[in-house]
Design a protein around this motif. Structure first.
Motif, PDB file in Angstrom:
ATOM      1  N   ASP A   1       0.862  -1.186   0.000  1.00  6.99           N
ATOM      2  CA  ASP A   1       0.000   0.000   0.000  1.00  6.99           C
ATOM      3  C   ASP A   1       0.895   1.232   0.000  1.00  6.99           C
ATOM      4  N   PRO A   2       0.803   2.066  -1.049  1.00  3.10           N
ATOM      5  CA  PRO A   2       1.776   3.160  -1.189  1.00  3.10           C
ATOM      6  C   PRO A   2       1.666   4.204  -0.078  1.00  3.10           C
ATOM      7  N   LYS A   3       0.479   4.403   0.457  1.00  4.88           N
ATOM      8  CA  LYS A   3       0.337   5.434   1.495  1.00  4.88           C
ATOM      9  C   LYS A   3       0.825   4.918   2.840  1.00  4.88           C
ATOM     10  N   ARG A   4       0.338   3.724   3.202  1.00  5.85           N
ATOM     11  CA  ARG A   4       0.619   3.235   4.555  1.00  5.85           C
ATOM     12  C   ARG A   4       1.887   2.375   4.614  1.00  5.85           C
ATOM     13  N   GLN A   5       2.439   2.027   3.414  1.00  3.35           N
ATOM     14  CA  GLN A   5       3.639   1.188   3.375  1.00  3.35           C
ATOM     15  C   GLN A   5       3.445  -0.128   4.121  1.00  3.35           C
ATOM     16  N   VAL A   6       2.276  -0.759   3.891  1.00  2.00           N
ATOM     17  CA  VAL A   6       2.015  -2.048   4.534  1.00  2.00           C
ATOM     18  C   VAL A   6       1.794  -3.119   3.460  1.00  2.00           C
ATOM     19  N   PHE A   7       1.980  -4.379   3.862  1.00  2.00           N
ATOM     20  CA  PHE A   7       1.767  -5.504   2.942  1.00  2.00           C
ATOM     21  C   PHE A   7       0.276  -5.699   2.671  1.00  2.00           C
ATOM     22  N   VAL A   8      -0.036  -5.906   1.392  1.00  2.00           N
ATOM     23  CA  VAL A   8      -1.402  -6.224   0.995  1.00  2.00           C
ATOM     24  C   VAL A   8      -1.350  -7.522   0.192  1.00  2.00           C
ATOM     25  N   GLU A   9      -2.183  -8.467   0.589  1.00  4.06           N
ATOM     26  CA  GLU A   9      -2.235  -9.781  -0.065  1.00  4.06           C
ATOM     27  C   GLU A   9      -0.860 -10.431  -0.216  1.00  4.06           C
ATOM     28  N   PRO A  10      -0.098 -10.522   0.864  1.00  2.00           N
ATOM     29  CA  PRO A  10       1.174 -11.244   0.741  1.00  2.00           C
ATOM     30  C   PRO A  10       0.901 -12.737   0.547  1.00  2.00           C
ATOM     31  N   ARG A  11       1.663 -13.340  -0.332  1.00  2.00           N
ATOM     32  CA  ARG A  11       1.529 -14.782  -0.571  1.00  2.00           C
ATOM     33  C   ARG A  11       2.926 -15.389  -0.527  1.00  2.00           C
ATOM     34  N   ILE A  12       3.074 -16.453   0.245  1.00  2.00           N
ATOM     35  CA  ILE A  12       4.382 -17.087   0.418  1.00  2.00           C
ATOM     36  C   ILE A  12       4.249 -18.569   0.058  1.00  2.00           C
ATOM     37  N   ALA A  13       5.090 -19.050  -0.833  1.00  2.00           N
ATOM     38  CA  ALA A  13       5.054 -20.465  -1.212  1.00  2.00           C
ATOM     39  C   ALA A  13       6.434 -21.073  -0.974  1.00  2.00           C
ATOM     40  N   LEU A  14       6.433 -22.279  -0.419  1.00  2.00           N
ATOM     41  CA  LEU A  14       7.682 -22.948  -0.040  1.00  2.00           C
ATOM     42  C   LEU A  14       7.805 -24.278  -0.773  1.00  2.00           C
ATOM     43  N   GLY A  15       8.995 -24.553  -1.294  1.00  2.00           N
ATOM     44  CA  GLY A  15       9.235 -25.824  -1.968  1.00  2.00           C
ATOM     45  C   GLY A  15      10.287 -26.643  -1.253  1.00  2.00           C
ATOM     46  N   ALA A  16      10.231 -27.966  -1.420  1.00  4.12           N
ATOM     47  CA  ALA A  16      11.206 -28.929  -0.895  1.00  4.12           C
ATOM     48  C   ALA A  16      11.152 -29.079   0.620  1.00  4.12           C
ATOM     49  N   VAL A  17      10.097 -28.570   1.241  1.00  7.21           N
ATOM     50  CA  VAL A  17      10.030 -28.646   2.709  1.00  7.21           C
ATOM     51  C   VAL A  17       8.744 -29.300   3.203  1.00  7.21           C
ATOM     52  N   ALA A  18       8.038 -29.976   2.315  1.00  2.00           N
ATOM     53  CA  ALA A  18       6.794 -30.664   2.652  1.00  2.00           C
ATOM     54  C   ALA A  18       6.522 -31.643   1.506  1.00  2.00           C
ATOM     55  N   PRO A  19       5.536 -32.524   1.639  1.00  4.64           N
ATOM     56  CA  PRO A  19       5.279 -33.484   0.551  1.00  4.64           C
ATOM     57  C   PRO A  19       4.970 -32.824  -0.788  1.00  4.64           C
ATOM     58  N   THR A  20       4.412 -31.622  -0.756  1.00  5.15           N
ATOM     59  CA  THR A  20       4.213 -30.857  -1.995  1.00  5.15           C
ATOM     60  C   THR A  20       4.678 -29.432  -1.721  1.00  5.15           C
ATOM     61  N   VAL A  21       4.697 -28.612  -2.775  1.00  6.51           N
ATOM     62  CA  VAL A  21       4.911 -27.176  -2.574  1.00  6.51           C
ATOM     63  C   VAL A  21       3.714 -26.664  -1.766  1.00  6.51           C
ATOM     64  N   ILE A  22       3.971 -25.828  -0.763  1.00  5.65           N
ATOM     65  CA  ILE A  22       2.882 -25.381   0.109  1.00  5.65           C
ATOM     66  C   ILE A  22       2.862 -23.856   0.240  1.00  5.65           C
ATOM     67  N   ARG A  23       1.718 -23.331   0.627  1.00  9.83           N
ATOM     68  CA  ARG A  23       1.609 -21.927   1.012  1.00  9.83           C
ATOM     69  C   ARG A  23       1.861 -21.826   2.508  1.00  9.83           C
ATOM     70  N   ALA A  24       2.519 -20.761   2.927  1.00 11.32           N
ATOM     71  CA  ALA A  24       2.711 -20.505   4.354  1.00 11.32           C
ATOM     72  C   ALA A  24       1.598 -19.560   4.784  1.00 11.32           C
ATOM     73  N   ARG A  25       0.424 -20.109   5.040  1.00 14.74           N
ATOM     74  CA  ARG A  25      -0.766 -19.276   5.226  1.00 14.74           C
ATOM     75  C   ARG A  25      -0.763 -18.515   6.546  1.00 14.74           C
TER      76      ARG A  25
END
Lengths: 296, 169
Positions: free
Chosen positions: A204-228
């Protein structure tokens, strides 16, 4: 290799008809970089290999009303060279660039990377962080599956034996969303990931905060996963090194890494923490530089 | 059996192959083009690298049937009767190969690189050779040889003082 028949399908419809006729006794051949390796050591080979490698309607990378469409036959090299992907999703260029080497990238497809579904796939994390959707088809009809639901387990997806993947679509709302991909392997070339991470986020350009962050991790679970949990924690938080580090800590707690001959679980957790924070920082930096460009 | 026809080193070749034949086995066993080597046979070592329609690929990971109608270039297609290809000359001058098993693959990867990127950086050369494993000479001399060819492009031959007895027909 044990003997099998090869039938060339010139488009998706021909391929689907062949799959409907042969079912589990048929296998699709696109890039072949995984399939041929498997067939060489397989005790049982399919009766028929359906060669779709020259099916023109499955190639191509283009913008549609739904978003960016990446055809099933788009190779890693095609992804790296696509002006559209270079403009909107440089993280995908980075991910494809770390797959195998030139020769395998010239043959292997991004879709095949998803379908083989090894936990360390490099194509998965950025596509998952960009909420990609895959279009699957049977001769009877189509379905759209969010990528997170496509992966079932190591080398296992929801694809039925007579079903094929037509394309990967990154939704229009995410066009140009700042995204970073980072991979840690034991070598710079031709190495599987010990951990790979992709992060996408708007700032967010005004507040400088994260909006809709999405994190995906590979090789650390049986499949690629989201870090929800990390995503939920980060939503609305300021884009500071402290918040990114905390998101990394939370993400490391969400993963289920294993110890193997490449690395210990503990080492992988440390990597997740560091790479997640770095990927978020890179995404935030992209957002900042894009803002500068547009305000100029 | 599959009936296939492709251009190999500039010449049209037609053949009948068992469908499961890889391009590598077809080249080596039916066309007797044994320059491309059978190394790992799973796409890791790059000893089988050939150029298909301008792209470097692992011939072990492609069915001969998939090359039907395409243009295939192997190491045998580089030199003429009178002269080695500039890359081959440069590899000789730099002594960039010891056992030579990886050589045909390395040189084909280098050719595919230079065809698209005439003046590559060291990083680009390293990236282009990442899929070609050399376990004896190492890469330093190969990179130097490739850089020499890039610098002397257009001159036709590599302009370096040739060591004695290195000239071969």
């Amino acid at each position: 290799m044990k003997a099998f028949d090869v039938v060339v399908a010139k488009d998706a419809n021909e391929a689907l008809a062949l799959l409907a006729a042969h079912g589990a006794r048929a296998k699709l051949l696109a890039g072949g970089t995984d399939l041929l390796v498997d067939l060489k050591s397989a005790a049982q080979v399919p009766d028929v290999v359906v060669d779709i490698s020259r099916a023109t309607d499955l190639a191509g990378i283009e913008l549609t009303e739904h978003g960016l469409r990446i055809g099933a036959l788009a190779t890693h090299t095609a992804v790296m060279r696509s002006p559209l992907i270079q403009e909107y999703f440089p993280a995908l260029v980075d991910a494809s660039h770390t797959v195998g080497a030139v020769q395998t990238r010239n043959l292997g497809t991004l879709a095949g990377n998803l379908i083989t579904c090894v936990p360390s796939m490099d194509g998965g994390p950025p596509l998952l962080a960009l909420e990609a959707i895959v279009t699957l088809a049977l001769s009877a009809g189509r379905r759209e599956v969010p990528l997170g639901e496509f992966f079932v387990g190591p080398r296992k997806t929801v694809l039925k034996p007579d079903e094929m993947l037509l394309d990967i679509v990154i939704p229009r709302k995410n066009l140009g969303k700042p995204t970073a991909f980072l991979k840690f392997g034991l070598r710079k070339g031709q190495a599987l990931a010990l951990v790979n991470v992709a992060a996408s986020a708007w700032i967010d350009p005004k507040r400088q905060v994260f909006v809709e962050p999405r994190i995906a991790l590979g090789a650390v679970a049986p499949t690629v996963i989201r870090a929800r949990q990390a995503e939920a924690w980060l939503e609305g938080r300021p884009a500071t090194p402290e918040s990114m580090a905390e998101a990394g800590r939370i993400a490391a707690g969400e993963a289920k890494p294993i110890s193997d001959f490449r690395a210990s679980a503990g080492y992988r957790r440390d990597l997740i923490q560091v790479l997640t924070a770095r990927a978020l920082a890179q995404a935030a930096a992209q957002a900042a530089s894009k803002r500068k460009e547009t305000s100029r | 059996m599959s009936s296939i026809s492709m251009r190999v080193n500039g010449e049209m070749r037609t053949a009948t192959v068992a469908p499961e034949t890889t391009l590598l086995r077809f080249l080596r066993e039916q066309l007797n083009l044994t320059g491309a080597k059978l190394g790992c046979d799973v796409g890791d070592c790059g000893a089988c690298t050939v150029i298909v329609d301008g792209m470097a690929v692992n011939a072990c990971l492609m069915l001969a049937d998939q090359a039907d109608g395409r243009d295939v270039l192997t190491i045998e297609g580089l030199a003429t009767r009178d002269q080695l290809h500039p890359l081959q000359q440069a590899f000789e001058i730099h002594a960039a190969l010891q056992c030579g098993f990886c050589g045909p693959g390395v040189i084909m990867s280098a050719k595919a690189l230079l065809d698209e990127t005439p003046d590559p950086t060291v990083q680009e050369i390293n990236d282009a050779l990442a899929g070609n494993l050399c376990r004896c000479t190492g890469y330093t001399k190969m990179v130097a040889a490739i850089q020499d060819v890039a610098r002397s492009r257009g001159a036709g031959t590599v302009k370096l003082p040739a060591p004695g007895n290195s000239g071969r027909a």
